[in-house]
Design an enzyme around this catalytic site. Structure first.
Site, PDB file in Angstrom:
ATOM      1  N   PHE A  28      20.585 -56.202 -12.588  1.00 41.71           N
ATOM      2  CA  PHE A  28      20.931 -56.870 -11.338  1.00 41.71           C
ATOM      3  C   PHE A  28      21.355 -55.815 -10.326  1.00 41.71           C
ATOM      4  CE2 PHE A  28      21.261 -61.514 -10.867  1.00 41.71           C
ATOM      5  CZ  PHE A  28      20.637 -61.882 -12.034  1.00 41.71           C
TER       6      PHE A  28
ATOM      7  N   PRO B 140      30.254 -44.975 -18.020  1.00 37.11           N
ATOM      8  CA  PRO B 140      28.901 -44.943 -18.577  1.00 37.11           C
ATOM      9  C   PRO B 140      28.032 -45.995 -17.893  1.00 37.11           C
ATOM     10  CG  PRO B 140      30.463 -45.902 -20.152  1.00 37.11           C
ATOM     11  CD  PRO B 140      31.262 -45.393 -18.996  1.00 37.11           C
TER      12      PRO B 140
ATOM     13  N   ASP C 241      31.899 -48.200 -11.023  1.00 36.52           N
ATOM     14  CA  ASP C 241      31.196 -46.927 -11.195  1.00 36.52           C
ATOM     15  C   ASP C 241      32.122 -45.828 -11.706  1.00 36.52           C
ATOM     16  OD1 ASP C 241      28.553 -47.632 -10.416  1.00 36.52           O
ATOM     17  OD2 ASP C 241      29.348 -47.956  -8.396  1.00 36.52           O
TER      18      ASP C 241
ATOM     19  N   LYS D 282      16.886 -46.863 -13.453  1.00 31.07           N
ATOM     20  CA  LYS D 282      17.434 -47.419 -14.698  1.00 31.07           C
ATOM     21  C   LYS D 282      16.332 -47.687 -15.720  1.00 31.07           C
ATOM     22  CE  LYS D 282      21.552 -48.817 -12.536  1.00 31.07           C
ATOM     23  NZ  LYS D 282      22.935 -49.001 -12.908  1.00 31.07           N
TER      24      LYS D 282
ATOM     25  N   ASN E  64      36.582 -55.468  -8.393  1.00 30.57           N
ATOM     26  CA  ASN E  64      35.692 -55.842  -7.293  1.00 30.57           C
ATOM     27  C   ASN E  64      35.628 -57.354  -7.153  1.00 30.57           C
ATOM     28  OD1 ASN E  64      33.427 -56.860  -8.984  1.00 30.57           O
ATOM     29  ND2 ASN E  64      33.412 -54.729  -9.696  1.00 30.57           N
TER      30      ASN E  64
HETATM   31  O1  C5P Z   1      24.030 -48.815 -10.137  1.00 35.14           O
HETATM   32  P1  C5P Z   1      24.387 -50.190  -9.898  1.00 35.14           P
HETATM   33  O2  C5P Z   1      25.808 -50.541 -10.282  1.00 35.14           O
HETATM   34  O3  C5P Z   1      24.112 -50.754  -8.552  1.00 35.14           O
HETATM   35  O4  C5P Z   1      23.425 -51.013 -10.905  1.00 35.14           O
HETATM   36  C1  C5P Z   1      23.513 -52.366 -11.072  1.00 35.14           C
HETATM   37  C2  C5P Z   1      22.987 -52.732 -12.426  1.00 35.14           C
HETATM   38  O5  C5P Z   1      23.379 -51.807 -13.421  1.00 35.14           O
HETATM   39  C3  C5P Z   1      23.572 -54.038 -12.887  1.00 35.14           C
HETATM   40  O6  C5P Z   1      22.638 -54.656 -13.740  1.00 35.14           O
HETATM   41  C4  C5P Z   1      24.813 -53.615 -13.629  1.00 35.14           C
HETATM   42  O7  C5P Z   1      25.234 -54.599 -14.563  1.00 35.14           O
HETATM   43  C5  C5P Z   1      24.345 -52.357 -14.304  1.00 35.14           C
HETATM   44  N1  C5P Z   1      25.392 -51.344 -14.496  1.00 35.14           N
HETATM   45  C6  C5P Z   1      25.791 -50.984 -15.754  1.00 35.14           C
HETATM   46  N2  C5P Z   1      26.734 -50.024 -15.934  1.00 35.14           N
HETATM   47  C7  C5P Z   1      27.261 -49.377 -14.892  1.00 35.14           C
HETATM   48  C8  C5P Z   1      26.857 -49.710 -13.588  1.00 35.14           C
HETATM   49  C9  C5P Z   1      25.929 -50.695 -13.424  1.00 35.14           C
HETATM   50  O8  C5P Z   1      25.322 -51.572 -16.714  1.00 35.14           O
HETATM   51  N3  C5P Z   1      28.161 -48.436 -15.088  1.00 35.14           N
END
Ligand code: C5P
Length: 394
Positions: A324, A306, A278, A342, A209
């Site tokens: 974040f 995960p 993701d 979360k 990304n």
């Molecule tokens: O679900 P989303 O990716 O939008 O969530 C963002 C937050 O979750 C960020 O703090 C990101 O670093 C963390 N994150 C994570 N592991 C993932 C996806 C997101 O720690 N697989």
């Protein structure tokens, strides 16, 4: 970062003095006003004219300088200074400082400095550094409240290798800017993820990304400046590790997950800034996938990665967690929902299209009480404000 700071640079006899010219230039770029004081030996290595031309100010070398109206340069120079930095600090000068000798302008100025902080960057041959007398003086100077910067280790001008090199200008600049930051996280251990992750399709192709890592790296730097011991788990980015931050490089989300889980037990605070993929490609190929025809596309299958943040937030006795969120739309609703899902006390959101790869960011903080929007600002300034905010919450 050094705007409105008035500094005195003291230069003593050492070949590293040439690096101080660069340091002076970079410090001025950050807004500092610098007076230069040189010892007689320093002028054998580099001319006062160099520093006068660079600083645009009078360079002082003499205790008896008649240009100073009351003939008291040793008192005047430190009175309105925010700090004195001696770089390079020679073996002899450190011995003089440790024993309170005052036989030239720079040593007299140091004794006469009152509450003005004194930072010194030793520069000498490794045997001189290791000598018991030098080590005794270093201990004494530390006890006297002098800040010792470095020294570094490596090749020396004399041809030997070891401890005693003066820190590089960029390192001294990081020390100097950090010196003026309040130590709000002193003694805390902070674990940060930053950057994108990169998920292989085959040995040459990846899915990733647009995250540049700038925000996570700025937070790592701000936390280090605030006195924390910082570990940065970083996806592939084109940034140098901030000074004195220990960085662990990873590629995939699963590697980031494994690394975070192995480090998290040492952490007081976990700040999850990485843009973690993701999904990963569950049928990634061990060999390069060949294009069989113009029309055929590979049949990629995905599995969820995960959720590192959610897993850390669910740990019993885990660290204080900050998440974040980069959103492209409906920022408030998405971020609020994400904070709850979360289960983190603080979630920081920004608009992906504005923040990704940019130098500025406009952060919105979400907590139990609601949300607060901060104005757009440079990422390092935003990071320092965030570090302060987190420190207040602990
Ligand atoms: O679900 P989303 O990716 O939008 O969530 C963002 C937050 O979750 C960020 O703090 C990101 O670093 C963390 N994150 C994570 N592991 C993932 C996806 C997101 O720690 N697989």
């Amino acid at each position: 970062m050094l705007s409105n700071k008035k500094l005195v640079f003291g230069i003593t006899g050492g070949i590293a003095a040439y690096k101080t010219a660069e340091l002076l230039r970079r410090s001025q770029d950050l807004g500092a006003r610098i007076d230069v004081v040189m010892t007689e030996s320093a002028t054998r290595f580099i001319s006062p004219v160099t520093f006068q031309a660079l600083s645009g100010r009078t360079v002082y070398t003499d205790l008896w300088d008649a240009r100073v109206p009351n003939n008291m340069a040793h008192i005047q120079l430190s009175r309105d200074a925010d700090a004195i930095l001696i770089a390079p600090a020679s073996t002899n000068f450190m011995a003089k400082l440790a024993n309170g000798l005052a036989d030239d302008l720079l040593s007299t100025l140091c004794i006469a400095r009152g509450h003005c902080p004194l930072l010194i960057a030793p520069a000498m041959n490794r045997e001189m550094w290791l000598h018991p007398a030098t080590q005794r003086n270093v201990e004494q100077l530390r006890r006297d409240g002098v800040h010792i910067l470095g020294p570094g280790s490596g090749d020396q001008a004399c041809g030997e290798t070891g401890d005693g090199r003066m820190l590089e200008p960029a390192q001294l600049l990081a020390e100097l800017t950090a010196f003026f930051q309040p130590k709000l996280l002193a003694g805390k251990r902070v674990l940060i993820t930053a950057g994108p992750t990169s998920e292989p399709i085959d040995p040459v192709r990846v899915i990733s990304n647009r995250s540049s890592g700038k925000m996570g790296y700025a937070i790592a730097r701000a936390a280090q400046e605030a006195g924390a011991q910082v570990t940065l788990v970083s996806g592939p980015v084109a940034l140098n590790a901030p000074y004195q931050v220990s960085r662990i490089n990873v590629e995939t989300a699963r590697q980031m997950h494994a690394t975070v889980m192995s480090q998290v037990h040492h952490a007081d605070i976990f700040i999850s800034v990485a843009a973690v993929a993701d999904w990963y490609v569950s049928n990634a190929s061990d060999i390069k996938i060949k294009k069989t025809s113009e029309q055929a596309t590979p049949d990629l299958q995905f599995s969820p990665n995960p959720d590192i943040l959610a897993e850390v937030a669910a740990l019993k006795d885990g660290p204080y967690c900050v998440g974040f969120a980069a959103e492209t739309d409906n920022l408030i609703e998405h971020a609020q929902a994400k904070r709850q899902r979360k289960n983190v006390p603080l979630l920081v959101a920004n608009l992906a299209q504005r923040a990704m790869n940019a130098d500025d960011t406009e952060l919105v903080l979400f907590d139990e009480q609601g949300h607060t929007q901060w104005p757009a600002q440079d990422k390092l300034l935003a990071a320092r404000q965030l570090v302060k905010n987190i420190a207040q919450r602990l």
